[in-house]
Scaffold this motif. Sequence first.
Motif, PDB file in Angstrom:
ATOM      1  N   GLY A 199      33.394 -51.937  91.875  1.00  0.00           N
ATOM      2  CA  GLY A 199      34.253 -50.799  91.574  1.00  0.00           C
ATOM      3  C   GLY A 199      33.346 -49.655  91.131  1.00  0.00           C
ATOM      4  N   ARG A 200      33.737 -48.968  90.058  1.00  0.00           N
ATOM      5  CA  ARG A 200      32.875 -47.942  89.458  1.00  0.00           C
ATOM      6  C   ARG A 200      31.707 -48.573  88.725  1.00  0.00           C
ATOM      7  NH1 ARG A 200      35.890 -44.968  84.922  1.00  0.00           N
ATOM      8  NH2 ARG A 200      33.825 -44.729  84.032  1.00  0.00           N
ATOM      9  N   GLY A 201      31.832 -49.892  88.501  1.00  0.00           N
ATOM     10  CA  GLY A 201      30.875 -50.647  87.687  1.00  0.00           C
ATOM     11  C   GLY A 201      31.623 -51.492  86.680  1.00  0.00           C
ATOM     12  N   ASP A 209      38.330 -39.876  93.403  1.00  0.00           N
ATOM     13  CA  ASP A 209      38.210 -39.382  92.025  1.00  0.00           C
ATOM     14  C   ASP A 209      36.809 -38.855  91.704  1.00  0.00           C
ATOM     15  OD1 ASP A 209      36.673 -41.653  91.785  1.00  0.00           O
ATOM     16  OD2 ASP A 209      37.954 -42.680  90.333  1.00  0.00           O
ATOM     17  N   GLY A 210      35.942 -38.781  92.706  1.00  0.00           N
ATOM     18  CA  GLY A 210      34.601 -38.215  92.490  1.00  0.00           C
ATOM     19  C   GLY A 210      33.564 -39.263  92.146  1.00  0.00           C
ATOM     20  N   TYR A 211      34.007 -40.432  91.688  1.00  0.00           N
ATOM     21  CA  TYR A 211      33.060 -41.524  91.429  1.00  0.00           C
ATOM     22  C   TYR A 211      32.691 -42.199  92.754  1.00  0.00           C
ATOM     23  CZ  TYR A 211      33.674 -41.298  86.367  1.00  0.00           C
ATOM     24  OH  TYR A 211      33.653 -40.894  85.062  1.00  0.00           O
ATOM     25  N   HIS A 212      31.760 -43.124  92.664  1.00  0.00           N
ATOM     26  CA  HIS A 212      31.340 -43.880  93.846  1.00  0.00           C
ATOM     27  C   HIS A 212      31.624 -45.360  93.627  1.00  0.00           C
ATOM     28  CE1 HIS A 212      29.150 -40.125  94.287  1.00  0.00           C
ATOM     29  NE2 HIS A 212      28.941 -40.434  95.572  1.00  0.00           N
ATOM     30  N   ASP A 213      32.032 -46.020  94.710  1.00  0.00           N
ATOM     31  CA  ASP A 213      32.176 -47.479  94.626  1.00  0.00           C
ATOM     32  C   ASP A 213      30.798 -48.110  94.746  1.00  0.00           C
ATOM     33  OD1 ASP A 213      34.851 -48.205  94.155  1.00  0.00           O
ATOM     34  OD2 ASP A 213      35.387 -47.537  96.179  1.00  0.00           O
ATOM     35  N   LEU A 214      30.576 -49.099  93.897  1.00  0.00           N
ATOM     36  CA  LEU A 214      29.262 -49.737  93.820  1.00  0.00           C
ATOM     37  C   LEU A 214      29.371 -51.246  93.968  1.00  0.00           C
ATOM     38  CD1 LEU A 214      28.014 -48.180  90.430  1.00  0.00           C
ATOM     39  CD2 LEU A 214      27.690 -47.243  92.725  1.00  0.00           C
ATOM     40  N   ALA A 215      28.262 -51.859  94.336  1.00  0.00           N
ATOM     41  CA  ALA A 215      28.072 -53.299  94.112  1.00  0.00           C
ATOM     42  C   ALA A 215      26.655 -53.389  93.559  1.00  0.00           C
ATOM     43  CB  ALA A 215      28.208 -54.081  95.407  1.00  0.00           C
ATOM     44  N   SER A 260      19.209 -36.889  85.625  1.00  0.00           N
ATOM     45  CA  SER A 260      20.654 -36.900  85.382  1.00  0.00           C
ATOM     46  C   SER A 260      21.334 -37.810  86.402  1.00  0.00           C
ATOM     47  CB  SER A 260      21.194 -35.475  85.494  1.00  0.00           C
ATOM     48  OG  SER A 260      22.486 -35.485  86.057  1.00  0.00           O
ATOM     49  N   THR A 261      22.067 -38.792  85.887  1.00  0.00           N
ATOM     50  CA  THR A 261      22.775 -39.738  86.766  1.00  0.00           C
ATOM     51  C   THR A 261      23.698 -38.985  87.716  1.00  0.00           C
ATOM     52  OG1 THR A 261      22.737 -41.377  85.006  1.00  0.00           O
ATOM     53  CG2 THR A 261      24.340 -41.723  86.746  1.00  0.00           C
ATOM     54  N   ALA A 262      24.445 -38.023  87.157  1.00  0.00           N
ATOM     55  CA  ALA A 262      25.408 -37.284  87.990  1.00  0.00           C
ATOM     56  C   ALA A 262      24.691 -36.573  89.134  1.00  0.00           C
ATOM     57  CB  ALA A 262      26.172 -36.286  87.132  1.00  0.00           C
ATOM     58  N   VAL A 281      21.863 -37.390  90.574  1.00  0.00           N
ATOM     59  CA  VAL A 281      21.364 -38.341  91.573  1.00  0.00           C
ATOM     60  C   VAL A 281      22.511 -38.801  92.486  1.00  0.00           C
ATOM     61  CG1 VAL A 281      20.287 -40.606  91.911  1.00  0.00           C
ATOM     62  CG2 VAL A 281      19.443 -39.081  90.138  1.00  0.00           C
ATOM     63  N   PHE A 282      23.679 -39.044  91.888  1.00  0.00           N
ATOM     64  CA  PHE A 282      24.838 -39.409  92.722  1.00  0.00           C
ATOM     65  C   PHE A 282      25.187 -38.255  93.664  1.00  0.00           C
ATOM     66  CE2 PHE A 282      25.825 -42.951  89.833  1.00  0.00           C
ATOM     67  CZ  PHE A 282      26.329 -43.889  90.719  1.00  0.00           C
ATOM     68  N   ARG A 283      25.179 -37.035  93.105  1.00  0.00           N
ATOM     69  CA  ARG A 283      25.566 -35.856  93.894  1.00  0.00           C
ATOM     70  C   ARG A 283      24.622 -35.656  95.074  1.00  0.00           C
ATOM     71  NH1 ARG A 283      26.187 -32.861  89.582  1.00  0.00           N
ATOM     72  NH2 ARG A 283      24.100 -31.959  89.683  1.00  0.00           N
ATOM     73  N   GLY A 296      32.093 -45.088  79.888  1.00  0.00           N
ATOM     74  CA  GLY A 296      31.121 -44.946  80.979  1.00  0.00           C
ATOM     75  C   GLY A 296      31.142 -46.153  81.892  1.00  0.00           C
ATOM     76  N   SER A 297      30.681 -45.947  83.126  1.00  0.00           N
ATOM     77  CA  SER A 297      30.787 -46.996  84.153  1.00  0.00           C
ATOM     78  C   SER A 297      29.946 -48.230  83.839  1.00  0.00           C
ATOM     79  CB  SER A 297      30.345 -46.427  85.503  1.00  0.00           C
ATOM     80  OG  SER A 297      31.056 -45.253  85.782  1.00  0.00           O
ATOM     81  N   ASP A 298      28.825 -48.053  83.127  1.00  0.00           N
ATOM     82  CA  ASP A 298      27.942 -49.191  82.831  1.00  0.00           C
ATOM     83  C   ASP A 298      28.354 -49.934  81.561  1.00  0.00           C
ATOM     84  OD1 ASP A 298      26.257 -48.842  84.940  1.00  0.00           O
ATOM     85  OD2 ASP A 298      24.592 -47.995  83.780  1.00  0.00           O
TER      86      ASP A 298
HETATM   87  O1  C5P Z   1      30.475 -43.314  84.248  1.00  0.00           O
HETATM   88  P1  C5P Z   1      29.367 -42.449  83.770  1.00  0.00           P
HETATM   89  O2  C5P Z   1      29.851 -41.381  82.815  1.00  0.00           O
HETATM   90  O3  C5P Z   1      28.197 -43.183  83.245  1.00  0.00           O
HETATM   91  O4  C5P Z   1      28.842 -41.675  85.051  1.00  0.00           O
HETATM   92  C1  C5P Z   1      28.009 -40.547  84.996  1.00  0.00           C
HETATM   93  C2  C5P Z   1      28.136 -39.799  86.306  1.00  0.00           C
HETATM   94  O5  C5P Z   1      27.597 -40.588  87.368  1.00  0.00           O
HETATM   95  C3  C5P Z   1      29.572 -39.557  86.708  1.00  0.00           C
HETATM   96  O6  C5P Z   1      30.039 -38.339  86.196  1.00  0.00           O
HETATM   97  C4  C5P Z   1      29.494 -39.513  88.207  1.00  0.00           C
HETATM   98  O7  C5P Z   1      29.053 -38.245  88.634  1.00  0.00           O
HETATM   99  C5  C5P Z   1      28.398 -40.498  88.541  1.00  0.00           C
HETATM  100  N1  C5P Z   1      28.915 -41.836  88.880  1.00  0.00           N
HETATM  101  C6  C5P Z   1      29.513 -42.031  90.112  1.00  0.00           C
HETATM  102  N2  C5P Z   1      29.994 -43.264  90.439  1.00  0.00           N
HETATM  103  C7  C5P Z   1      29.863 -44.303  89.596  1.00  0.00           C
HETATM  104  C8  C5P Z   1      29.242 -44.136  88.336  1.00  0.00           C
HETATM  105  C9  C5P Z   1      28.779 -42.870  88.009  1.00  0.00           C
HETATM  106  O8  C5P Z   1      29.639 -41.095  90.907  1.00  0.00           O
HETATM  107  N3  C5P Z   1      30.310 -45.511  89.961  1.00  0.00           N
END
Ligand code: C5P
Length: 329
Positions: free
Chosen positions: A184-186, A58-64, A213-215, A217-219, A168-170
């Motif tokens: 998970g996503r957070g 889904d484009g998000y990242h799995d985190l711990a 930008s969070t996005a 940095v993930f990218r 949002g994930s946080d």
């Molecule tokens: O969830 P949130 O809107 O805060 O995330 C901002 C961006 O950070 C997302 O669009 C995504 O690109 C990236 N992200 C991610 N994986 C996560 C959380 C955020 O890739 N677990």
Amino acid sequence: MHWTNDLIFLCMLDKYLISMHNARMSHAQRARTSSDVCFVRAYAKINLTLDVLGRRADGYHDLATVMQTVDLYDTICLTATEDSQVQLACTKPELSNGDNLVVQAAHLVRQRLAIRQGVLIELHKHIPMAAGLGGGSSDAAAVILALQQWWRLHLSHSDLLDMATSLGSDVPFFLTGGLALCEGRGERVTALAPYWPRSMRWLLLLKPAISISTAAVFRNLPASDYSDDTHSRAVSRALNAGQTPQLEDLHNSFERSVLGRYPEVARAKGDLLQAGAPFVRLSGTGPTLFAPFSELANAQRVQEQLQSQGYEVYLSRAIHPNVVDVNVY
Ligand code: C5P
């Protein structure tokens, strides 16, 4: 503080929502405002660890990630209004618009329970924006919790979690705050025992003069910087057992790439270490760096040194807000 009209952004319900709302009015839950005004604090966080495990379909990242609330906070004042609008006035004009998560949070709550009551949100920002400290997410969670408590709304934990996750994930972390392992996503939040090591009693938070930008940095994170959840699990285990975690486990998957891409952050880390900080780590996706200290005097000395070099530095500490800090008048 005098609010000027141009700081006030009216977020009108659009026609679709009005007709949806009218259709549901027979069952509508009217918010019971016991009082007109409600104040709430929204605390920042740091990430003690942040393991990025991999990219998902889904484009998000799995985190711990192990997150901890700190006592740097925004202040939010909610005022009941006579109309059915959500209005925002923020001390940062660039945040005074309908994209602000606090506006979206208020709309979500009102839509979910078909509430007509209008609300003015005044947001006094202290937490630096786009800084890796979770300010926007914390503000959103605080609005959800404040409305729930102030208006005595019947929202289950899963209602709260649904709304928080959609914002949002946080945001789910900030529903409880304190110390937690988020996966998970957070949104999968596991509270940890509220133990905080003596060696980290004081925290300096240094915000380099850039926003990230969070996005982005993930990218820009290369797969070679992905990790497994070993660090976050080791730190969770240690804290749950009342032990100080190993410094090498305070790992942030983003630190290498953020320091490489943003020289201001690398320079700030070097300056903190040179001024005497024993350890420095990136918080979240940055650019804020945190440095723990056992002695207040040492933290203060390093803070003053960095401030004299022109840096924005906050002296903070870990806190455990057990109950949402709401004051109704
Ligand atoms: O969830 P949130 O809107 O805060 O995330 C901002 C961006 O950070 C997302 O669009 C995504 O690109 C990236 N992200 C991610 N994986 C996560 C959380 C955020 O890739 N677990």
